[in-house]
Design a protein around this motif. Sequence first.
Motif, short mmCIF file in Angstrom:
data_model
loop_
_atom_site.label_atom_id
_atom_site.label_comp_id
_atom_site.label_asym_id
_atom_site.label_seq_id
_atom_site.Cartn_x
_atom_site.Cartn_y
_atom_site.Cartn_z
N SER A 1 0.83 -1.21 0.00
CA SER A 1 0.00 0.00 0.00
C SER A 1 0.86 1.26 0.00
O SER A 1 0.56 2.24 -0.68
CB SER A 1 -0.94 0.01 1.21
N HIS B 1 2.22 1.52 -3.49
CA HIS B 1 1.17 1.84 -4.46
C HIS B 1 0.80 3.32 -4.37
O HIS B 1 0.65 4.01 -5.39
CB HIS B 1 -0.06 0.97 -4.19
N ASP C 1 5.07 1.01 -7.35
CA ASP C 1 4.79 -0.42 -7.50
C ASP C 1 4.80 -0.87 -8.96
O ASP C 1 4.46 -2.01 -9.25
CB ASP C 1 3.44 -0.76 -6.85
N ARG D 1 1.13 -2.81 -14.18
CA ARG D 1 0.20 -2.30 -13.18
C ARG D 1 -0.10 -3.39 -12.17
O ARG D 1 -0.44 -4.52 -12.55
CB ARG D 1 -1.08 -1.83 -13.86
N TRP E 1 0.74 -8.52 -11.35
CA TRP E 1 0.91 -7.35 -12.22
C TRP E 1 0.43 -7.67 -13.62
O TRP E 1 0.77 -8.74 -14.18
CB TRP E 1 2.38 -6.93 -12.30
N ALA F 1 -5.18 3.17 -0.47
CA ALA F 1 -4.54 2.19 -1.36
C ALA F 1 -4.68 0.79 -0.79
O ALA F 1 -4.93 -0.17 -1.53
CB ALA F 1 -3.07 2.55 -1.55
N LEU G 1 -6.42 -2.50 -2.55
CA LEU G 1 -5.72 -3.76 -2.77
C LEU G 1 -6.43 -4.91 -2.06
O LEU G 1 -6.53 -6.02 -2.60
CB LEU G 1 -4.28 -3.65 -2.27
#
Length: 311
Positions: free
Chosen positions: A230, A233, A238, A245, A260, A299, A303
């Motif tokens: 987090s 990100h 990240d 991504r 990713w 974030a 996630l």
Amino acid sequence: MGKRSRAKARDHASAAPAGVAPRQPCPCGSGRRYKACHGAPGGGASAFVSRPFAGLPSECDVVAMRELVPAASAPLTLRDSDRSVLLCSLLPGAAPAMVRESGAIWLGLQVQHQFGDPARDLAAVLVKALDADAGVVGLTDPPGEGPRLQDLVVGDGLEVTVHDGFGFWLADVAEQTPALEAALEQANAAATPTTRLHGVGAAYWTDMGAKEHLRWVMPEPEQDLLDALSRLHAAGRDRLVPGSRLVGMFRAHGLLAPVWDLAPGTGADALQGPAEEFAKTLQEALADGSPLTQDERAARSGLANRQLTIR
């Protein structure tokens, strides 16, 4: 329902593994709801192990081979025997084990049965295979008490080989049968190109056709890893390579595997250096014990909502 029955149901519900609600799928992989499987009275809730491969050499690779990687193998070293044992992601017909013509034992990770503790199941199959002369070995009933795979093997790590397909099934077969050839053709049709990155643990690039992905099984405790990811990100740190991504993560056997998305044509080679750098950056974020900022908490929430539990 009587008071005694309600009390009994509450007792079983409270014994559920962390994060598993009664109506959610049972983590054992049976396909049934938890309350109707390991959470049911007499359902064997005590048999479920949330992190079954802890303590095994290369735990993260074992999880990846069982859940993410189509065709891979790794030799195992037994504690009390010099018998040749090969741990395989998948065997023909999803067989739990095969005693080959050479006497070598091939042990399969991707199997049909789920009895709550895969490491105990693997050990039970291996023990049976050690006493068998040839052919397929498996389980039809829960194995009961006995050793787990961690009790039977030694070593600091596994030497994982990722195969282009399942041709290795025929490596020591003198005579190929139509059934085996058909199983090989079917398995190869479902296998996606996969490469293991070097030097960064259980990180596997795969080409799914429309997209490429990096799926990286990590050993850190879930909450610590979520916090660290987090932080990265929220800071925009990240991304591995341009066009990549962090889209979410799998949860499997007590570990998280961040995923990713990659631009088509990225390939595995382009990820090697960036993955090594990201591993260092992640360790720095893991060592940061400060409270999460508002952006980092946002974030983290994002996630956490993009997790898919496999086992």
